[in-house]
Write a protein that holds these residues in place. Structure first.
Motif, PDB file in Angstrom:
ATOM      1  N   LEU A  37      -4.895 -11.474  -0.626  1.00  0.00           N
ATOM      2  CA  LEU A  37      -4.380 -11.785   0.881  1.00  0.00           C
ATOM      3  C   LEU A  37      -6.293 -10.847   1.509  1.00  0.00           C
ATOM      4  CD1 LEU A  37      -1.373 -11.563   2.526  1.00  0.00           C
ATOM      5  CD2 LEU A  37      -2.118 -13.812   1.996  1.00  0.00           C
ATOM      6  N   ASN A  38      -7.702 -11.726   1.440  1.00  0.00           N
ATOM      7  CA  ASN A  38      -8.039 -11.088   2.174  1.00  0.00           C
ATOM      8  C   ASN A  38      -8.834 -10.812   3.579  1.00  0.00           C
ATOM      9  OD1 ASN A  38      -9.132 -10.721  -0.934  1.00  0.00           O
ATOM     10  ND2 ASN A  38     -10.526 -12.519  -0.982  1.00  0.00           N
ATOM     11  N   GLU A  39      -7.890 -11.850   4.174  1.00  0.00           N
ATOM     12  CA  GLU A  39      -8.213 -11.582   6.059  1.00  0.00           C
ATOM     13  C   GLU A  39      -7.176 -11.104   6.478  1.00  0.00           C
ATOM     14  OE1 GLU A  39      -7.231 -15.852   7.063  1.00  0.00           O
ATOM     15  OE2 GLU A  39      -8.655 -16.834   5.874  1.00  0.00           O
ATOM     16  N   ARG A  40      -6.515 -10.133   5.113  1.00  0.00           N
ATOM     17  CA  ARG A  40      -5.713  -8.357   5.482  1.00  0.00           C
ATOM     18  C   ARG A  40      -5.852  -7.460   5.405  1.00  0.00           C
ATOM     19  NH1 ARG A  40      -1.771 -10.425   9.259  1.00  0.00           N
ATOM     20  NH2 ARG A  40      -1.161  -8.372   9.088  1.00  0.00           N
ATOM     21  N   ALA A  41      -6.625  -6.390   5.584  1.00  0.00           N
ATOM     22  CA  ALA A  41      -6.999  -4.662   5.155  1.00  0.00           C
ATOM     23  C   ALA A  41      -5.901  -3.436   5.560  1.00  0.00           C
ATOM     24  CB  ALA A  41      -7.559  -4.506   6.712  1.00  0.00           C
ATOM     25  N   VAL A  42      -6.336  -2.792   5.360  1.00  0.00           N
ATOM     26  CA  VAL A  42      -4.780  -1.834   5.501  1.00  0.00           C
ATOM     27  C   VAL A  42      -5.654  -0.848   5.945  1.00  0.00           C
ATOM     28  CG1 VAL A  42      -4.184  -0.086   4.136  1.00  0.00           C
ATOM     29  CG2 VAL A  42      -3.706  -2.900   3.072  1.00  0.00           C
ATOM     30  N   ILE A  43      -5.084  -0.003   6.980  1.00  0.00           N
ATOM     31  CA  ILE A  43      -5.169   0.950   8.120  1.00  0.00           C
ATOM     32  C   ILE A  43      -4.431   2.429   7.657  1.00  0.00           C
ATOM     33  CG2 ILE A  43      -5.162   2.461  10.391  1.00  0.00           C
ATOM     34  CD1 ILE A  43      -5.668  -1.034  11.852  1.00  0.00           C
ATOM     35  N   ARG A  44      -4.818   3.338   6.812  1.00  0.00           N
ATOM     36  CA  ARG A  44      -3.920   4.845   7.158  1.00  0.00           C
ATOM     37  C   ARG A  44      -4.355   5.204   7.672  1.00  0.00           C
ATOM     38  NH1 ARG A  44      -2.324   7.027   2.412  1.00  0.00           N
ATOM     39  NH2 ARG A  44      -3.284   5.000   0.717  1.00  0.00           N
ATOM     40  N   ILE A  45      -2.900   6.311   8.084  1.00  0.00           N
ATOM     41  CA  ILE A  45      -2.475   6.967   9.387  1.00  0.00           C
ATOM     42  C   ILE A  45      -2.319   8.277   8.836  1.00  0.00           C
ATOM     43  CG2 ILE A  45      -1.860   7.534  11.613  1.00  0.00           C
ATOM     44  CD1 ILE A  45      -1.619   5.012  12.069  1.00  0.00           C
ATOM     45  N   SER A  46      -2.427   9.702   9.138  1.00  0.00           N
ATOM     46  CA  SER A  46      -2.226  10.471   8.268  1.00  0.00           C
ATOM     47  C   SER A  46      -2.722  11.805   8.292  1.00  0.00           C
ATOM     48  CB  SER A  46      -3.292  10.461   6.771  1.00  0.00           C
ATOM     49  OG  SER A  46      -4.161  10.995   6.472  1.00  0.00           O
ATOM     50  N   ALA A  47      -1.900  12.813   8.120  1.00  0.00           N
ATOM     51  CA  ALA A  47      -2.057  14.199   9.159  1.00  0.00           C
ATOM     52  C   ALA A  47      -3.350  15.098   7.815  1.00  0.00           C
ATOM     53  CB  ALA A  47      -0.814  15.041   8.795  1.00  0.00           C
ATOM     54  N   THR A  48      -4.534  15.468   9.651  1.00  0.00           N
ATOM     55  CA  THR A  48      -5.841  15.182   8.214  1.00  0.00           C
ATOM     56  C   THR A  48      -5.249  17.253   8.103  1.00  0.00           C
ATOM     57  OG1 THR A  48      -6.633  15.646  10.691  1.00  0.00           O
ATOM     58  CG2 THR A  48      -6.839  14.346   9.240  1.00  0.00           C
ATOM     59  N   ASP A  49      -3.885  17.817   9.069  1.00  0.00           N
ATOM     60  CA  ASP A  49      -3.403  19.542   8.145  1.00  0.00           C
ATOM     61  C   ASP A  49      -2.484  19.143   8.015  1.00  0.00           C
ATOM     62  OD1 ASP A  49      -2.273  18.996  10.334  1.00  0.00           O
ATOM     63  OD2 ASP A  49      -2.540  20.404  11.272  1.00  0.00           O
ATOM     64  N   GLY A  50      -1.871  17.969   7.343  1.00  0.00           N
ATOM     65  CA  GLY A  50      -0.609  18.445   6.887  1.00  0.00           C
ATOM     66  C   GLY A  50       0.374  18.785   7.990  1.00  0.00           C
TER      67      GLY A  50
END
Length: 250
Positions: A6-19
């Motif tokens: 699905l080229n009309e979709r994107a993925v955002i990643r949400i992560s803990a930068t310090d763990g």
């Protein structure tokens, strides 16, 4: 291999930068879905609302270890990133589009997660990007709309439609037991009263009402409209919506 992207979709990643940050806890107070049900291989449909309960963005939430992935519209991904960062304040949380991942869909993909809204929609998953530019966006949209399921800002609007008017309860896009989140008060009140006066519906263009139209798809012969419940009783509604309306008190 048959194309599934699905080229009309994107993925955002949400992560803990310090763990150390709890990403699910961060989102729990923001989105309509209960984050405890966002597990590996079990995506959930959800939204970010205004304080009045109107939808700004709808998306799918995926667990990826301690990170959370958001499967969203590509055209509005950066706007969603910007909005989420407003809530981050000084917490050590990374929120960025992950260019290395893509969203996939198929009506028949054994072993992949079923769409959390309706099993009939098919299967969707996230995978690492590969070469090529093919997509199944047109087939996905046609199949989804044939089932009466709306999504995205062109159809739902942005700050235009109350989340329950988007059929969020029937399509499992909201939790009524999770506690507070942005827009929760009005959403919970509507559910408690069991009276949603308007609905987003997929209408044949021959029956379209331009005053209520959000968007038309002439190639599919369909119109997406925001109608009062009293004005959709004569339409050929999908079973899932017809059943919901039959249970709604007069």
């Amino acid at each position: 291999m048959t194309e599934t992207r699905l080229n009309e979709r994107a993925v955002i990643r949400i992560s803990a930068t310090d763990g150390t940050e709890d990403i699910s806890g961060f989102l729990q107070g923001l989105v309509t879905q209960d984050m405890q049900f966002v597990l590996s291989g079990t995506p959930q449909w959800a939204a970010l609302l205004t304080a009045q309960g109107k939808v700004l963005f709808d998306f799918f939430l995926w667990a990826d270890g301690r990170d959370i992935l958001i499967d969203c519209e590509k055209d509005h991904a950066e706007a969603l990133v910007k909005r989420l960062k407003l809530y981050r304040l000084r917490r050590k949380i990374g929120i960025e589009v992950d260019e290395g991942l893509s969203v996939h869909w198929s009506r028949d993909a054994s072993g992949q997660p079923a769409d959390p809204r309706l099993a009939e929609i098919g299967y969707r998953w996230i995978a690492h990007n590969d070469s090529g530019t093919g997509s199944v966006d047109a087939a996905y949209k046609a199949h989804r709309l044939a089932l009466g399921v709306t999504e995205g800002q062109d159809e739902l609007g942005s700050d235009k439609t109350l989340w329950l008017e988007c059929n969020a309860a029937e399509l499992k896009g909201v939790s009524f037991t999770k506690g507070c989140y942005v827009g929760q008060e009005n959403t919970a009140r509507m559910n408690y009263r069991q009276k949603v006066n308007r609905r987003l519906v997929v209408v044949p263009i021959a029956q379209a009402d331009e005053k209520r139209q959000r968007i038309a798809y002439p190639d599919l012969g369909l119109s997406i409209e925001h109608r009062r419940v009293d004005d959709i009783t004569d339409l050929d509604l999908p079973d899932w919506l017809e059943t919901a309306l039959a249970k709604q008190p007069e």
